[in-house]
Design a protein around this motif. Sequence first.
Motif, PDB file in Angstrom:
ATOM      1  N   THR A  44      45.931  33.283  35.266  1.00  0.00           N
ATOM      2  CA  THR A  44      46.152  31.839  35.092  1.00  0.00           C
ATOM      3  C   THR A  44      47.202  31.278  36.045  1.00  0.00           C
ATOM      4  O   THR A  44      47.178  30.088  36.352  1.00  0.00           O
ATOM      5  CB  THR A  44      46.579  31.526  33.644  1.00  0.00           C
ATOM      6  OG1 THR A  44      47.781  32.251  33.332  1.00  0.00           O
ATOM      7  CG2 THR A  44      45.489  31.918  32.662  1.00  0.00           C
ATOM      8  N   GLY A  45      48.105  32.147  36.546  1.00  0.00           N
ATOM      9  CA  GLY A  45      49.224  31.650  37.341  1.00  0.00           C
ATOM     10  C   GLY A  45      49.114  31.859  38.833  1.00  0.00           C
ATOM     11  O   GLY A  45      49.990  31.430  39.589  1.00  0.00           O
ATOM     12  N   SER A  46      48.024  32.517  39.265  1.00  0.00           N
ATOM     13  CA  SER A  46      47.829  32.733  40.694  1.00  0.00           C
ATOM     14  C   SER A  46      46.340  32.680  40.996  1.00  0.00           C
ATOM     15  O   SER A  46      45.508  32.587  40.092  1.00  0.00           O
ATOM     16  CB  SER A  46      48.403  34.084  41.143  1.00  0.00           C
ATOM     17  OG  SER A  46      47.534  35.138  40.770  1.00  0.00           O
ATOM     18  N   HIS A  47      46.037  32.755  42.283  1.00  0.00           N
ATOM     19  CA  HIS A  47      44.625  32.730  42.701  1.00  0.00           C
ATOM     20  C   HIS A  47      44.142  34.084  43.189  1.00  0.00           C
ATOM     21  O   HIS A  47      42.973  34.224  43.555  1.00  0.00           O
ATOM     22  CB  HIS A  47      44.434  31.692  43.818  1.00  0.00           C
ATOM     23  CG  HIS A  47      44.793  30.301  43.411  1.00  0.00           C
ATOM     24  ND1 HIS A  47      44.028  29.562  42.533  1.00  0.00           N
ATOM     25  CD2 HIS A  47      45.861  29.524  43.734  1.00  0.00           C
ATOM     26  CE1 HIS A  47      44.590  28.373  42.353  1.00  0.00           C
ATOM     27  NE2 HIS A  47      45.708  28.334  43.064  1.00  0.00           N
ATOM     28  N   ILE A  48      44.996  35.079  43.199  1.00  0.00           N
ATOM     29  CA  ILE A  48      44.637  36.377  43.767  1.00  0.00           C
ATOM     30  C   ILE A  48      43.575  37.054  42.915  1.00  0.00           C
ATOM     31  O   ILE A  48      43.638  37.017  41.677  1.00  0.00           O
ATOM     32  CB  ILE A  48      45.890  37.268  43.908  1.00  0.00           C
ATOM     33  CG1 ILE A  48      45.597  38.457  44.827  1.00  0.00           C
ATOM     34  CG2 ILE A  48      46.393  37.748  42.546  1.00  0.00           C
ATOM     35  CD1 ILE A  48      46.834  39.229  45.248  1.00  0.00           C
ATOM     36  N   PRO A  49      42.562  37.658  43.538  1.00  0.00           N
ATOM     37  CA  PRO A  49      41.599  38.439  42.769  1.00  0.00           C
ATOM     38  C   PRO A  49      42.196  39.764  42.318  1.00  0.00           C
ATOM     39  O   PRO A  49      43.315  40.129  42.699  1.00  0.00           O
ATOM     40  CB  PRO A  49      40.430  38.639  43.739  1.00  0.00           C
ATOM     41  CG  PRO A  49      41.013  38.457  45.094  1.00  0.00           C
ATOM     42  CD  PRO A  49      42.176  37.536  44.961  1.00  0.00           C
ATOM     43  N   LEU A  50      41.427  40.503  41.501  1.00  0.00           N
ATOM     44  CA  LEU A  50      41.908  41.739  40.905  1.00  0.00           C
ATOM     45  C   LEU A  50      41.204  42.952  41.482  1.00  0.00           C
ATOM     46  O   LEU A  50      40.047  42.890  41.888  1.00  0.00           O
ATOM     47  CB  LEU A  50      41.672  41.736  39.392  1.00  0.00           C
ATOM     48  CG  LEU A  50      42.386  40.698  38.543  1.00  0.00           C
ATOM     49  CD1 LEU A  50      41.993  40.894  37.082  1.00  0.00           C
ATOM     50  CD2 LEU A  50      43.890  40.761  38.716  1.00  0.00           C
ATOM     51  N   CYS A  51      41.919  44.079  41.451  1.00  0.00           N
ATOM     52  CA  CYS A  51      41.319  45.400  41.525  1.00  0.00           C
ATOM     53  C   CYS A  51      41.147  45.866  40.086  1.00  0.00           C
ATOM     54  O   CYS A  51      42.131  45.989  39.347  1.00  0.00           O
ATOM     55  CB  CYS A  51      42.214  46.368  42.287  1.00  0.00           C
ATOM     56  SG  CYS A  51      41.718  48.106  42.144  1.00  0.00           S
ATOM     57  N   LEU A  52      39.909  46.082  39.676  1.00  0.00           N
ATOM     58  CA  LEU A  52      39.621  46.551  38.321  1.00  0.00           C
ATOM     59  C   LEU A  52      39.816  48.067  38.294  1.00  0.00           C
ATOM     60  O   LEU A  52      38.927  48.818  38.681  1.00  0.00           O
ATOM     61  CB  LEU A  52      38.190  46.190  37.925  1.00  0.00           C
ATOM     62  CG  LEU A  52      37.819  46.534  36.483  1.00  0.00           C
ATOM     63  CD1 LEU A  52      38.253  45.394  35.566  1.00  0.00           C
ATOM     64  CD2 LEU A  52      36.330  46.795  36.323  1.00  0.00           C
TER      65      LEU A  52
END
Length: 291
Positions: A164-172
């Motif tokens: 919610t606080g950034s736009h960076i995608p994730l490594c699952l």
Amino acid sequence: MKIAGAPISWGVCEVPGWGYQLGPDQVLTEMREAGLTATELGPDGFLPSDTVELVRLLDGHGLACVGGFVPVVLYRDDHDPADDLAGPLESLVAAGAGVVVLAAATGQDGYDERPVLDDAQWRTLLSNLDRLAGIVAARGLTAVLHPHVGTLVETRAEVDRVLTGSHIPLCLDTGHLLIGGTDPLALAREVPDRIKHAHLKDVDAGLAARVQSGEMTYTEAVAAGMYVPLGVGDVDIAGIVSALEDNGFDGWYVMEQDKILAGVPGAGEGPLDDVLASVRFLQGAASGVTS
């Protein structure tokens, strides 16, 4: 499916004193023996920092580079994490990688303890995540944030704060998420558009529960065999792969089984057999998804 390996499956880790560290030639040779054609780079110092030597070594083993794990201190306003990123980013660009896997490091060695951040420190962390993602994008790569036990983004609440606080995608990372209290299958289904890279780990849930309760440290649990070959543990790897594929995931699946080696493995006692078992399982899972 794009399947890659990682040196951590051979016990190669950035944590001082983690265990016996195998050399690059053995690790990369055994990756190819397992049928893998791509790898993440491993910790700083494992492979050459000279980019010409790095590319020559990977090419000599017939391995492409997909990315690299880069722990960075993001929460301190007196520290610029771009300095931590600079060297690894040059190596990843030179090696033709597509992904920089960031972790919100504490600044301490190891993953057994971590501080609690206040709101101002969280704002700094989130701002730095987006800033580093921009630096990485300017070099033609994608930055992803890796929720990781013993870092500042471990629990589901902390993962949600990043979402919610950034736009960076994730490594699952299926293992670290489970140990940190997040259902990785649920997360894959809930935010598929934010997942751009995957670390597939399987976990003994009984040992994970002992880490969660504080009965064991993370390092003790890894040494006790908390990570197991894919398909052997309590993570629904096949379900996660299916959920990602159903939502158009086009990233890499990096197989990881974190190990701590007590010494030089004897004949037939090294990590390769576990890696081969994981490869076979994942190939079967891929066949099930595409059939």
